[in-house]
Design a protein around this motif. Structure first.
Motif, mmCIF file in Angstrom:
data_model
loop_
_atom_site.group_PDB
_atom_site.id
_atom_site.type_symbol
_atom_site.label_atom_id
_atom_site.label_comp_id
_atom_site.label_asym_id
_atom_site.label_seq_id
_atom_site.Cartn_x
_atom_site.Cartn_y
_atom_site.Cartn_z
ATOM 1 N N SER A 151 9.431 5.912 -0.330
ATOM 2 C CA SER A 151 8.506 6.925 -0.841
ATOM 3 C C SER A 151 7.568 6.375 -1.907
ATOM 4 O O SER A 151 7.906 5.476 -2.666
ATOM 5 C CB SER A 151 9.274 8.121 -1.407
ATOM 6 O OG SER A 151 9.924 7.781 -2.604
ATOM 7 N N LEU A 152 6.375 6.953 -1.933
ATOM 8 C CA LEU A 152 5.361 6.617 -2.930
ATOM 9 C C LEU A 152 4.657 7.904 -3.333
ATOM 10 O O LEU A 152 4.146 8.630 -2.480
ATOM 11 C CB LEU A 152 4.339 5.637 -2.353
ATOM 12 C CG LEU A 152 3.079 5.394 -3.200
ATOM 13 C CD1 LEU A 152 3.421 4.557 -4.429
ATOM 14 C CD2 LEU A 152 1.990 4.718 -2.367
ATOM 15 N N MET A 153 4.639 8.199 -4.628
ATOM 16 C CA MET A 153 3.885 9.339 -5.132
ATOM 17 C C MET A 153 2.413 8.947 -5.123
ATOM 18 O O MET A 153 1.990 8.044 -5.841
ATOM 19 C CB MET A 153 4.341 9.707 -6.549
ATOM 20 C CG MET A 153 3.753 10.991 -7.071
ATOM 21 S SD MET A 153 4.532 11.474 -8.642
ATOM 22 C CE MET A 153 3.525 12.881 -9.100
ATOM 23 N N PHE A 154 1.626 9.624 -4.284
ATOM 24 C CA PHE A 154 0.248 9.237 -3.997
ATOM 25 C C PHE A 154 -0.650 10.447 -4.246
ATOM 26 O O PHE A 154 -0.590 11.445 -3.528
ATOM 27 C CB PHE A 154 0.166 8.806 -2.535
ATOM 28 C CG PHE A 154 -0.889 7.789 -2.231
ATOM 29 C CD1 PHE A 154 -1.714 7.276 -3.206
ATOM 30 C CD2 PHE A 154 -1.054 7.332 -0.927
ATOM 31 C CE1 PHE A 154 -2.680 6.325 -2.902
ATOM 32 C CE2 PHE A 154 -2.014 6.389 -0.609
ATOM 33 C CZ PHE A 154 -2.834 5.882 -1.596
ATOM 34 N N GLY A 163 -1.727 5.864 -6.709
ATOM 35 C CA GLY A 163 -0.285 5.843 -6.510
ATOM 36 C C GLY A 163 0.415 5.386 -7.775
ATOM 37 O O GLY A 163 -0.218 4.864 -8.705
ATOM 38 N N LEU A 164 1.741 5.568 -7.808
ATOM 39 C CA LEU A 164 2.509 5.235 -9.008
ATOM 40 C C LEU A 164 3.619 4.236 -8.704
ATOM 41 O O LEU A 164 4.388 4.424 -7.759
ATOM 42 C CB LEU A 164 3.137 6.503 -9.598
ATOM 43 C CG LEU A 164 2.193 7.642 -10.001
ATOM 44 C CD1 LEU A 164 2.985 8.804 -10.556
ATOM 45 C CD2 LEU A 164 1.163 7.163 -11.017
ATOM 46 N N LEU A 165 3.678 3.187 -9.535
ATOM 47 C CA LEU A 165 4.805 2.256 -9.445
ATOM 48 C C LEU A 165 6.090 2.944 -9.886
ATOM 49 O O LEU A 165 7.135 2.822 -9.254
ATOM 50 C CB LEU A 165 4.559 1.035 -10.338
ATOM 51 C CG LEU A 165 3.827 -0.160 -9.753
ATOM 52 C CD1 LEU A 165 3.640 -1.228 -10.811
ATOM 53 C CD2 LEU A 165 4.563 -0.731 -8.552
ATOM 54 N N THR A 166 6.024 3.644 -11.018
ATOM 55 C CA THR A 166 7.148 4.450 -11.500
ATOM 56 C C THR A 166 6.625 5.857 -11.687
ATOM 57 O O THR A 166 5.471 6.045 -12.064
ATOM 58 C CB THR A 166 7.689 3.923 -12.841
ATOM 59 O OG1 THR A 166 6.652 4.014 -13.833
ATOM 60 C CG2 THR A 166 8.128 2.470 -12.721
ATOM 61 N N THR A 189 3.977 -0.197 0.917
ATOM 62 C CA THR A 189 3.979 1.212 1.322
ATOM 63 C C THR A 189 2.574 1.809 1.225
ATOM 64 O O THR A 189 2.123 2.529 2.117
ATOM 65 C CB THR A 189 4.946 2.025 0.439
ATOM 66 O OG1 THR A 189 6.271 1.522 0.606
ATOM 67 C CG2 THR A 189 4.934 3.502 0.814
ATOM 68 N N MET A 190 1.879 1.502 0.139
ATOM 69 C CA MET A 190 0.516 2.007 -0.050
ATOM 70 C C MET A 190 -0.423 1.468 1.018
ATOM 71 O O MET A 190 -1.208 2.213 1.612
ATOM 72 C CB MET A 190 0.009 1.634 -1.446
ATOM 73 C CG MET A 190 -1.419 2.062 -1.708
ATOM 74 S SD MET A 190 -1.966 1.695 -3.402
ATOM 75 C CE MET A 190 -1.372 3.148 -4.262
ATOM 76 N N GLU A 191 -0.337 0.167 1.276
ATOM 77 C CA GLU A 191 -1.206 -0.442 2.287
ATOM 78 C C GLU A 191 -0.970 0.185 3.659
ATOM 79 O O GLU A 191 -1.922 0.526 4.379
ATOM 80 C CB GLU A 191 -0.957 -1.953 2.352
ATOM 81 C CG GLU A 191 -1.858 -2.666 3.360
ATOM 82 C CD GLU A 191 -1.492 -4.130 3.534
ATOM 83 O OE1 GLU A 191 -2.414 -4.952 3.688
ATOM 84 O OE2 GLU A 191 -0.280 -4.449 3.528
ATOM 85 N N LYS A 192 0.287 0.373 4.015
ATOM 86 C CA LYS A 192 0.619 0.972 5.309
ATOM 87 C C LYS A 192 0.100 2.399 5.404
ATOM 88 O O LYS A 192 -0.446 2.827 6.434
ATOM 89 C CB LYS A 192 2.141 0.944 5.514
ATOM 90 C CG LYS A 192 2.581 1.487 6.863
ATOM 91 C CD LYS A 192 4.090 1.398 7.023
ATOM 92 C CE LYS A 192 4.528 1.972 8.372
ATOM 93 N NZ LYS A 192 6.016 1.926 8.516
ATOM 94 N N SER A 193 0.247 3.158 4.322
ATOM 95 C CA SER A 193 -0.227 4.543 4.318
ATOM 96 C C SER A 193 -1.744 4.603 4.441
ATOM 97 O O SER A 193 -2.285 5.449 5.162
ATOM 98 C CB SER A 193 0.229 5.258 3.044
ATOM 99 O OG SER A 193 -0.273 6.582 3.012
ATOM 100 N N LEU A 194 -2.455 3.726 3.734
ATOM 101 C CA LEU A 194 -3.911 3.709 3.810
ATOM 102 C C LEU A 194 -4.387 3.436 5.229
ATOM 103 O O LEU A 194 -5.371 4.018 5.696
ATOM 104 C CB LEU A 194 -4.476 2.671 2.846
ATOM 105 C CG LEU A 194 -4.345 3.014 1.355
ATOM 106 C CD1 LEU A 194 -4.643 1.789 0.501
ATOM 107 C CD2 LEU A 194 -5.265 4.174 0.968
ATOM 108 N N LYS A 204 -8.344 -2.125 0.252
ATOM 109 C CA LYS A 204 -8.354 -2.898 -0.999
ATOM 110 C C LYS A 204 -7.626 -2.081 -2.060
ATOM 111 O O LYS A 204 -7.942 -0.916 -2.292
ATOM 112 C CB LYS A 204 -9.778 -3.178 -1.441
ATOM 113 C CG LYS A 204 -10.525 -4.176 -0.577
ATOM 114 C CD LYS A 204 -11.981 -4.314 -1.032
ATOM 115 C CE LYS A 204 -12.072 -4.903 -2.425
ATOM 116 N NZ LYS A 204 -13.483 -5.042 -2.879
ATOM 117 N N ILE A 205 -6.652 -2.728 -2.714
ATOM 118 C CA ILE A 205 -5.788 -2.045 -3.689
ATOM 119 C C ILE A 205 -5.926 -2.710 -5.054
ATOM 120 O O ILE A 205 -5.911 -3.939 -5.170
ATOM 121 C CB ILE A 205 -4.318 -2.097 -3.225
ATOM 122 C CG1 ILE A 205 -4.152 -1.338 -1.899
ATOM 123 C CG2 ILE A 205 -3.383 -1.515 -4.288
ATOM 124 C CD1 ILE A 205 -2.800 -1.553 -1.238
#
Length: 350
Positions: A151-154, A163-166, A189-194, A204-205
């Motif tokens: 999970s990623l809070m986005f 998004g948040l690391l913590t 996780t962020m890259e996959k979701s994007l 690009k992150i």
């Protein structure tokens, strides 16, 4: 889900003493919303009827025993409880938290069973939801346990995505919690979701630094130099377009965020303060990385205006639209990645 069917959108009502029911009802007071989805509210007919009467909202509902029986073109209600709970607008009661959790658990179960396609959660109170069988700081942690994935809070609002690391941990624990493994997991996780959920082919992150000025070469903390920089370089060398760490204080004010598809903040307020400032109450909290789609508005229970008819449903409505769009994007992505040859044939035929 059949091609002809509308997306079945489950809704947990949150704290019954807050503005959750109000923003849900106001969203679907606009009959055009039923052209986009089939809403299924997990609560009870009596509770929702009392709320709509208190707020002076004119709506009709369709009661169903199970989400699988939801009727298109109607606002469906699955009665999770039979009793009539006492509603105390603006009060953080134990009962308010208990019913919020009943609604959430029933909705998540339906999501896992596939009787709803996506879930939109109305706001809960992190204090009164605590119980023997529910010891989570919020929705995200509970969903991470119940659903598959990382999970990623986005937080998303148009092209602004943070998004948040913590997320819900004390500031004093942030630096210790951030490890190379955590950074790798969240970036992946962020890259996959994007790619999958937002249709961005080569995202690009940007990563924000932990310390002021990203540590100023170790003068204000060593975490950025010793943990963030080497991990960012490692990910970049493997093909992920991730950059940083950037000094958080000037990143948004200088519009640097516009050069990236998403930003990964080190901790909660570092990411959410600029996000909420820029999104003006129309932001959406999306739980990325899970095998199911869940969104929520970017605000809380707002006890101070509960029951007064003053709540703005804009963020909840955006959460509905985001859930629908992410579900469609993900479905298309999974179909194309399952059968890439079909995509080529379709293009040639056209």
């Amino acid at each position: 889900m059949e091609e002809s069917q509308k997306i079945r959108l489950g809704i947990s009502i949150g704290d019954i003493n807050g503005i959750g029911c109000e923003v849900v009802l106001k969203t679907f007071e606009d009959a055009r919303m039923l052209d986009f989805c089939t809403p299924v509210i997990f609560a009870s007919n009596k509770t929702i009827t009392q709320q709509k009467n208190d707020l002076g909202i004119d709506l009709t509902f369709n009661g169903v025993r199970d989400a699988s029986q939801a009727v298109e073109g109607k606002i469906n209600i699955v009665s999770v409880w039979k009793e009539v709970p006492q509603i105390e607008y603006g009060q953080a009661t134990k009962e308010g938290g208990a019913y919020a959790i009943q609604s959430l658990k029933a909705a998540v179960q339906a999501l896992k069973e596939g009787t709803i396609d996506v879930l939109v959660t109305a706001p809960i109170n992190k204090n009164n939801i605590q119980a023997e069988d529910f010891k989570f700081p919020g929705h995200t942690d509970f969903l991470a346990q119940e659903l598959k994935g990382e999970s990623l809070m986005f937080m998303v609002a148009d092209s602004l995505r943070v998004g948040l690391l913590t997320d819900h941990i004390a500031v004093k624990d942030v630096a210790q919690a951030i490890t190379p493994k955590l950074i790798r997991n969240k970036v992946v996780t962020m890259e996959k979701s994007l790619k999958m959920d937002f249709g961005i082919r080569r995202p690009k992150i940007a990563l924000l630094g932990i310390n002021p000025h990203s540590g100023d070469n170790g003068t204000i903390g060593e975490e950025d130099d010793k943990i963030l920089k080497p991990t960012i370089q490692e990910l970049f060398n493997k093909g992920t377009l991730v950059y940083g760490p950037y000094s958080a204080d000037s990143f948004f004010g200088s519009n640097t965020h516009k050069n990236f598809d998403a930003i990964l903040a080190a901790y909660h307020d570092q990411g959410l303060i600029p996000f909420k400032t820029l999104s003006f109450g129309k932001g959406v909290n999306y739980t990325a990385g899970l095998d199911k789609v869940r969104t929520s508005p970017d605000h809380g229970t707002a006890y101070e205006i509960a029951g007064k008819g003053q709540a703005d449903e804009s963020s909840f409505k955006e959460a509905v639209f985001t859930a629908i769009q992410v579900f469609r994007n993900r479905t298309e992505y999974l179909e194309l990645t399952k059968n890439p040859l079909q995509k080529q044939k379709t293009r040639r035929a056209s």
